[in-house]
Design a protein around this motif. Structure first.
Motif, PDB file in Angstrom:
ATOM      1  N   ALA A  60     -18.836 120.882  83.458  1.00  0.00           N
ATOM      2  CA  ALA A  60     -19.564 119.633  83.236  1.00  0.00           C
ATOM      3  C   ALA A  60     -19.898 119.427  81.764  1.00  0.00           C
ATOM      4  N   GLY A  61     -19.391 120.283  80.907  1.00  0.00           N
ATOM      5  CA  GLY A  61     -19.730 120.249  79.494  1.00  0.00           C
ATOM      6  C   GLY A  61     -20.759 121.316  79.181  1.00  0.00           C
ATOM      7  N   PRO A  62     -21.102 121.481  77.922  1.00  0.00           N
ATOM      8  CA  PRO A  62     -21.990 122.574  77.524  1.00  0.00           C
ATOM      9  C   PRO A  62     -23.408 122.507  78.087  1.00  0.00           C
ATOM     10  N   VAL A  63     -23.839 121.365  78.613  1.00  0.00           N
ATOM     11  CA  VAL A  63     -25.188 121.270  79.187  1.00  0.00           C
ATOM     12  C   VAL A  63     -25.207 121.648  80.670  1.00  0.00           C
ATOM     13  N   GLY A  64     -24.031 121.806  81.256  1.00  0.00           N
ATOM     14  CA  GLY A  64     -23.947 122.145  82.675  1.00  0.00           C
ATOM     15  C   GLY A  64     -23.755 123.631  82.884  1.00  0.00           C
ATOM     16  N   PRO A  65     -23.489 124.014  84.123  1.00  0.00           N
ATOM     17  CA  PRO A  65     -23.284 125.437  84.426  1.00  0.00           C
ATOM     18  C   PRO A  65     -22.000 125.960  83.794  1.00  0.00           C
ATOM     19  N   CYS A  66     -22.007 127.234  83.484  1.00  0.00           N
ATOM     20  CA  CYS A  66     -20.813 127.883  82.951  1.00  0.00           C
ATOM     21  C   CYS A  66     -20.022 128.464  84.128  1.00  0.00           C
ATOM     22  N   TRP A  67     -18.773 128.841  83.876  1.00  0.00           N
ATOM     23  CA  TRP A  67     -17.920 129.348  84.964  1.00  0.00           C
ATOM     24  C   TRP A  67     -18.541 130.553  85.664  1.00  0.00           C
ATOM     25  N   ARG A  68     -19.316 131.365  84.959  1.00  0.00           N
ATOM     26  CA  ARG A  68     -19.941 132.545  85.576  1.00  0.00           C
ATOM     27  C   ARG A  68     -20.949 132.146  86.664  1.00  0.00           C
ATOM     28  N   ASP A  69     -21.492 130.937  86.552  1.00  0.00           N
ATOM     29  CA  ASP A  69     -22.397 130.423  87.579  1.00  0.00           C
ATOM     30  C   ASP A  69     -21.625 129.934  88.809  1.00  0.00           C
ATOM     31  N   LEU A  70     -20.320 129.752  88.645  1.00  0.00           N
ATOM     32  CA  LEU A  70     -19.463 129.210  89.705  1.00  0.00           C
ATOM     33  C   LEU A  70     -18.214 130.086  89.860  1.00  0.00           C
ATOM     34  N   PRO A  71     -18.374 131.393  90.071  1.00  0.00           N
ATOM     35  CA  PRO A  71     -17.227 132.303  90.017  1.00  0.00           C
ATOM     36  C   PRO A  71     -16.140 132.036  91.050  1.00  0.00           C
ATOM     37  N   ASP A  72     -16.515 131.543  92.229  1.00  0.00           N
ATOM     38  CA  ASP A  72     -15.536 131.322  93.290  1.00  0.00           C
ATOM     39  C   ASP A  72     -15.060 129.872  93.383  1.00  0.00           C
ATOM     40  N   HIS A  73     -15.537 129.038  92.476  1.00  0.00           N
ATOM     41  CA  HIS A  73     -15.072 127.647  92.435  1.00  0.00           C
ATOM     42  C   HIS A  73     -13.687 127.596  91.799  1.00  0.00           C
ATOM     43  N   PRO A  74     -12.913 126.567  92.118  1.00  0.00           N
ATOM     44  CA  PRO A  74     -11.593 126.451  91.494  1.00  0.00           C
ATOM     45  C   PRO A  74     -11.713 126.164  89.999  1.00  0.00           C
ATOM     46  N   ALA A  75     -10.820 126.737  89.232  1.00  0.00           N
ATOM     47  CA  ALA A  75     -10.760 126.448  87.800  1.00  0.00           C
ATOM     48  C   ALA A  75     -10.322 124.997  87.624  1.00  0.00           C
ATOM     49  N   VAL A  76     -10.989 124.274  86.750  1.00  0.00           N
ATOM     50  CA  VAL A  76     -10.704 122.851  86.526  1.00  0.00           C
ATOM     51  C   VAL A  76     -10.436 122.595  85.049  1.00  0.00           C
ATOM     52  N   HIS A  77     -10.109 121.359  84.731  1.00  0.00           N
ATOM     53  CA  HIS A  77      -9.781 120.941  83.361  1.00  0.00           C
ATOM     54  C   HIS A  77      -8.535 121.666  82.857  1.00  0.00           C
ATOM     55  N   LEU A  78      -7.573 121.862  83.754  1.00  0.00           N
ATOM     56  CA  LEU A  78      -6.324 122.543  83.385  1.00  0.00           C
ATOM     57  C   LEU A  78      -5.176 121.552  83.480  1.00  0.00           C
ATOM     58  N   CYS A  79      -4.288 121.592  82.500  1.00  0.00           N
ATOM     59  CA  CYS A  79      -3.099 120.746  82.548  1.00  0.00           C
ATOM     60  C   CYS A  79      -1.932 121.567  83.108  1.00  0.00           C
ATOM     61  N   ALA A  80      -0.784 120.953  83.270  1.00  0.00           N
ATOM     62  CA  ALA A  80       0.381 121.639  83.835  1.00  0.00           C
ATOM     63  C   ALA A  80       0.770 122.848  82.987  1.00  0.00           C
ATOM     64  N   GLY A  81       0.684 122.734  81.675  1.00  0.00           N
ATOM     65  CA  GLY A  81       1.020 123.861  80.803  1.00  0.00           C
ATOM     66  C   GLY A  81       0.066 125.033  80.982  1.00  0.00           C
ATOM     67  N   ASP A  82      -1.208 124.737  81.167  1.00  0.00           N
ATOM     68  CA  ASP A  82      -2.203 125.783  81.426  1.00  0.00           C
ATOM     69  C   ASP A  82      -1.895 126.489  82.746  1.00  0.00           C
ATOM     70  N   ALA A  83      -1.555 125.695  83.751  1.00  0.00           N
ATOM     71  CA  ALA A  83      -1.233 126.256  85.073  1.00  0.00           C
ATOM     72  C   ALA A  83       0.046 127.087  85.011  1.00  0.00           C
ATOM     73  N   ASP A  84       1.051 126.597  84.286  1.00  0.00           N
ATOM     74  CA  ASP A  84       2.306 127.349  84.145  1.00  0.00           C
ATOM     75  C   ASP A  84       2.072 128.699  83.472  1.00  0.00           C
ATOM     76  N   ALA A  85       1.240 128.704  82.430  1.00  0.00           N
ATOM     77  CA  ALA A  85       0.949 129.963  81.725  1.00  0.00           C
ATOM     78  C   ALA A  85       0.241 130.944  82.655  1.00  0.00           C
ATOM     79  N   TYR A  86      -0.718 130.454  83.440  1.00  0.00           N
ATOM     80  CA  TYR A  86      -1.406 131.317  84.400  1.00  0.00           C
ATOM     81  C   TYR A  86      -0.420 131.863  85.426  1.00  0.00           C
ATOM     82  N   ALA A  87       0.426 130.990  85.968  1.00  0.00           N
ATOM     83  CA  ALA A  87       1.373 131.404  87.007  1.00  0.00           C
ATOM     84  C   ALA A  87       2.331 132.474  86.481  1.00  0.00           C
ATOM     85  N   ALA A  88       2.815 132.301  85.268  1.00  0.00           N
ATOM     86  CA  ALA A  88       3.723 133.304  84.680  1.00  0.00           C
ATOM     87  C   ALA A  88       3.002 134.632  84.521  1.00  0.00           C
TER      88      ALA A  88
END
Length: 104
Positions: A60-88
């Motif tokens: 939600a931006g720097p004023v919202g929760p950080c990923w550590r507060d949402l460990p089991d939530h899906p990763a968001v704000h990723l483009c196709a290139g980000d997803a491809d790098a993760y998949a590889a």
């Protein structure tokens, strides 16, 4: 007539969580497109808004929760290139685990 899905276009059965994506970025030092450009799109009161600092680390931006507060939530704000790098990386990591855990 059936639908054929090639190995290069498979989709995972589950979403990639923030914890899983963090393991990838920790292991590789990868920086996402949203992190590079400095903003992500966050839904505001009526429409999507460019939000400075929004990325998978701070959905939600720097004023919202950080990923550590949402460990089991899906990763968001990723483009196709980000997803491809993760998949590889995930495929490489899995194949390395299979090799190291195989009996000789």
């Amino acid at each position: 007539m059936g639908i054929a899905i090639s190995a290069s276009s498979r989709i995972g059965r589950t979403l990639v969580t923030n914890t899983q994506y963090a393991a990838f970025t920790d292991a590789t030092g990868f920086t996402t497109h949203a992190e590079e450009r400095g903003f992500g799109l966050v839904y505001g009161e009526r429409f999507w808004e460019e939000t400075e600092g929004a990325s998978w680390r701070y959905p939600a931006g720097p004023v919202g929760p950080c990923w550590r507060d949402l460990p089991d939530h899906p990763a968001v704000h990723l483009c196709a290139g980000d997803a491809d790098a993760y998949a590889a990386w995930a495929l490489y990591s899995r194949s390395c685990r299979e090799v190291t855990s195989s009996p000789l």
